[in-house]
Enzyme design. Structure first.
Site, PDB file in Angstrom:
ATOM      1  N   THR A  95       0.872  -1.178   0.000  1.00  0.00           N
ATOM      2  CA  THR A  95       0.000   0.000   0.000  1.00  0.00           C
ATOM      3  C   THR A  95       0.903   1.221   0.000  1.00  0.00           C
ATOM      4  O   THR A  95       1.629   1.453   0.971  1.00  0.00           O
ATOM      5  CB  THR A  95      -0.889   0.026   1.262  1.00  0.00           C
ATOM      6  OG1 THR A  95      -1.648  -1.178   1.300  1.00  0.00           O
ATOM      7  CG2 THR A  95      -1.816   1.229   1.239  1.00  0.00           C
ATOM      8  N   LYS A 170      -7.676   1.577  -3.063  1.00  0.00           N
ATOM      9  CA  LYS A 170      -7.323   1.122  -1.709  1.00  0.00           C
ATOM     10  C   LYS A 170      -7.418   2.292  -0.707  1.00  0.00           C
ATOM     11  O   LYS A 170      -7.982   2.164   0.381  1.00  0.00           O
ATOM     12  CB  LYS A 170      -5.896   0.567  -1.759  1.00  0.00           C
ATOM     13  CG  LYS A 170      -5.224   0.332  -0.445  1.00  0.00           C
ATOM     14  CD  LYS A 170      -5.616  -0.980   0.166  1.00  0.00           C
ATOM     15  CE  LYS A 170      -5.031  -1.118   1.573  1.00  0.00           C
ATOM     16  NZ  LYS A 170      -5.574  -2.241   2.282  1.00  0.00           N
ATOM     17  N   LYS A 245      -1.508   4.975   8.681  1.00  0.00           N
ATOM     18  CA  LYS A 245      -0.711   5.037   7.446  1.00  0.00           C
ATOM     19  C   LYS A 245      -1.633   5.284   6.243  1.00  0.00           C
ATOM     20  O   LYS A 245      -1.377   6.154   5.414  1.00  0.00           O
ATOM     21  CB  LYS A 245       0.057   3.714   7.257  1.00  0.00           C
ATOM     22  CG  LYS A 245       0.754   3.624   5.915  1.00  0.00           C
ATOM     23  CD  LYS A 245       1.278   2.227   5.592  1.00  0.00           C
ATOM     24  CE  LYS A 245       1.657   2.170   4.112  1.00  0.00           C
ATOM     25  NZ  LYS A 245       2.145   0.870   3.674  1.00  0.00           N
TER      26      LYS A 245
HETATM   27  P1  NAD Z   1       5.835  -6.135   7.113  1.00  0.00           P
HETATM   28  O1  NAD Z   1       6.635  -5.019   7.700  1.00  0.00           O
HETATM   29  O2  NAD Z   1       5.469  -7.290   7.969  1.00  0.00           O
HETATM   30  O3  NAD Z   1       6.621  -6.725   5.822  1.00  0.00           O
HETATM   31  C1  NAD Z   1       7.384  -5.977   4.951  1.00  0.00           C
HETATM   32  C2  NAD Z   1       8.670  -6.759   4.668  1.00  0.00           C
HETATM   33  O4  NAD Z   1       9.434  -6.068   3.683  1.00  0.00           O
HETATM   34  C3  NAD Z   1       9.543  -6.921   5.892  1.00  0.00           C
HETATM   35  O5  NAD Z   1       9.778  -8.304   6.142  1.00  0.00           O
HETATM   36  C4  NAD Z   1      10.818  -6.177   5.509  1.00  0.00           C
HETATM   37  O6  NAD Z   1      11.992  -6.771   6.069  1.00  0.00           O
HETATM   38  C5  NAD Z   1      10.793  -6.296   4.016  1.00  0.00           C
HETATM   39  N1  NAD Z   1      11.623  -5.321   3.317  1.00  0.00           N
HETATM   40  C6  NAD Z   1      11.733  -3.987   3.521  1.00  0.00           C
HETATM   41  N2  NAD Z   1      12.582  -3.440   2.623  1.00  0.00           N
HETATM   42  C7  NAD Z   1      13.006  -4.437   1.840  1.00  0.00           C
HETATM   43  C8  NAD Z   1      13.876  -4.494   0.715  1.00  0.00           C
HETATM   44  N3  NAD Z   1      14.484  -3.419   0.234  1.00  0.00           N
HETATM   45  N4  NAD Z   1      14.104  -5.700   0.146  1.00  0.00           N
HETATM   46  C9  NAD Z   1      13.502  -6.810   0.613  1.00  0.00           C
HETATM   47  N5  NAD Z   1      12.652  -6.826   1.670  1.00  0.00           N
HETATM   48  C10 NAD Z   1      12.414  -5.640   2.263  1.00  0.00           C
HETATM   49  O7  NAD Z   1       4.553  -5.461   6.491  1.00  0.00           O
HETATM   50  P2  NAD Z   1       3.191  -6.192   6.017  1.00  0.00           P
HETATM   51  O8  NAD Z   1       2.206  -6.168   7.123  1.00  0.00           O
HETATM   52  O9  NAD Z   1       3.550  -7.479   5.343  1.00  0.00           O
HETATM   53  O10 NAD Z   1       2.672  -5.142   4.928  1.00  0.00           O
HETATM   54  C11 NAD Z   1       3.262  -5.033   3.642  1.00  0.00           C
HETATM   55  C12 NAD Z   1       2.459  -4.041   2.836  1.00  0.00           C
HETATM   56  O11 NAD Z   1       1.110  -4.496   2.736  1.00  0.00           O
HETATM   57  C13 NAD Z   1       2.396  -2.636   3.452  1.00  0.00           C
HETATM   58  O12 NAD Z   1       2.488  -1.696   2.422  1.00  0.00           O
HETATM   59  C14 NAD Z   1       1.042  -2.613   4.153  1.00  0.00           C
HETATM   60  O13 NAD Z   1       0.509  -1.314   4.254  1.00  0.00           O
HETATM   61  C15 NAD Z   1       0.218  -3.474   3.195  1.00  0.00           C
HETATM   62  N6  NAD Z   1      -0.940  -4.136   3.818  1.00  0.00           N
HETATM   63  C16 NAD Z   1      -0.829  -4.716   5.056  1.00  0.00           C
HETATM   64  C17 NAD Z   1      -1.947  -5.323   5.614  1.00  0.00           C
HETATM   65  C18 NAD Z   1      -1.867  -5.967   6.976  1.00  0.00           C
HETATM   66  O14 NAD Z   1      -2.930  -6.290   7.542  1.00  0.00           O
HETATM   67  N7  NAD Z   1      -0.662  -6.232   7.522  1.00  0.00           N
HETATM   68  C19 NAD Z   1      -3.174  -5.352   4.924  1.00  0.00           C
HETATM   69  C20 NAD Z   1      -3.243  -4.792   3.645  1.00  0.00           C
HETATM   70  C21 NAD Z   1      -2.108  -4.176   3.112  1.00  0.00           C
END
Ligand code: NAD
Length: 294
Positions: A95, A170, A245
């Site tokens: 997102t 979204k 966010k």
């Molecule tokens: P998260 O922080 O658990 O996962 C993100 C991952 O990206 C982490 O493991 C981090 O180490 C990795 N990362 C960061 N920079 C990196 C790079 N340069 N190379 C490789 N890996 C890298 O976050 P999440 O909850 O999985 O959310 C991910 C996305 O999905 C966000 O944008 C969030 O807003 C969106 N989202 C989350 C949810 C939810 O309920 N958690 C729901 C819908 C959307």
């Protein structure tokens, strides 16, 4: 074996999404900067690669699932577009802000790739169950190519328009959600003050014109909806920090386009105070407890 898929960002969402691709028979070449995420991915049958550039090599599709737009753009600018085979379809399911989504698209196209923004709704539970909603922005032909893969991770896949349209959908959806949760919380607090029971308000509003997802799926008081976070100490669910966010992204988009979002602005302030008071890890329905204290 179906075509190889690169998957970068194996966190709370990325890991279960990538795992569903593995279960469907794809070779998933995964990468995350955090060693613990790589270890969990290996256990789930993901082929863990040494870098993001390695993860895209030989893949037909590359999915990114990262915390924000800055990281997505940084990643796109550090060689992965050059490491991929020309014509590889890049999909960003993070997102992020609409402007960064369009910049990512432009970078990919300039490097000879295809690209979609394809953010999700449905949370960690939906990611694990393969029932996410995907909202995609980009070319129709790229969407058609992506759809069968997205269907392995989600149950509703919508093409919203050109590049950035998925992120716009979204952001607009989650602005409704943030505002409506505050509205439902205020209604329950008003009911309490008037002596109306939670259950009576729920029984009426859930089948009347006040009906909405914040009421019937994430009801912010314990009781009427047994599975809602309110029955589990407001454990997320959908953490308030993530709601903030998305509301901040809505306000960024409103400022950039001149859209009037008075309630979106107010909801952003309310969640900002909530998060700054140390409650970012609480489910966003916990906002009702702050409303009681007004
Ligand atoms: P998260 O922080 O658990 O996962 C993100 C991952 O990206 C982490 O493991 C981090 O180490 C990795 N990362 C960061 N920079 C990196 C790079 N340069 N190379 C490789 N890996 C890298 O976050 P999440 O909850 O999985 O959310 C991910 C996305 O999905 C966000 O944008 C969030 O807003 C969106 N989202 C989350 C949810 C939810 O309920 N958690 C729901 C819908 C959307």
């Amino acid at each position: 074996m179906s075509e190889a898929i690169g998957f970068i960002g194996l966190g709370n969402m990325g890991l279960p999404m990538a795992s569903n691709l593995v279960k469907a028979g794809h070779k998933v070449q995964g990468y995350d900067v955090v060693p613990a995420a790589r270890e969990a991915a290996a256990k789930a049958g993901i082929t863990v690669m040494a870098s993001a550039a390695e993860a895209v090599k030989g893949a037909g599709i590359v999915i990114t699932m990262l915390p924000n737009g800055k990281l997505v753009l940084e990643l796109y600018q550090t060689g992965i577009l050059q490491a991929a085979h020309p014509g590889t379809l890049f999909m960003d399911s993070s997102t992020i802000d609409i402007e960064s989504a369009r910049q990512a698209n432009a970078l990919a196209i300039a490097a000879g790739m295809k690209q979609l923004d394809a953010p999700v709704s449905g949370g960690v539970g939906g990611a694990a169950a393969g029932t996410l909603t995907f909202m995609a922005g980009g070319e129709e032909s790229d969407f058609a190519r992506a759809k069968p893969v997205l269907e392995l991770m989600g149950k509703k896949i919508v093409h919203c328009g050109g590049s950035g349209a998925g992120q716009a959908a979204k952001i607009c959806n989650n602005m409704i959600l943030g505002i409506s949760m505050i509205a439902v919380g205020e209604a329950f607090v008003l009911a309490e003050k008037t002596g109306l029971s939670h259950q009576a308000l729920y029984d009426v509003a859930s089948t009347a014109s006040g009906q909405c997802w914040s009421l019937t799926s994430y009801c912010p008081v314990p009781g009427p909806v047994p599975g809602s976070p309110a029955n589990n100490g407001y454990k997320p669910g959908f953490a308030a920090a993530l709601m903030l966010k998305d509301l901040l992204l809505s306000q960024e988009a409103a400022a950039a386009t001149g859209a009037a979002t008075a309630l979106g602005k107010h909801a952003t302030e309310i969640y900002k105070n909530f998060v700054e008071s140390g409650q970012g890890g609480v489910d966003f329905s916990g906002i009702i407890n702050t409303i009681r204290g007004y």
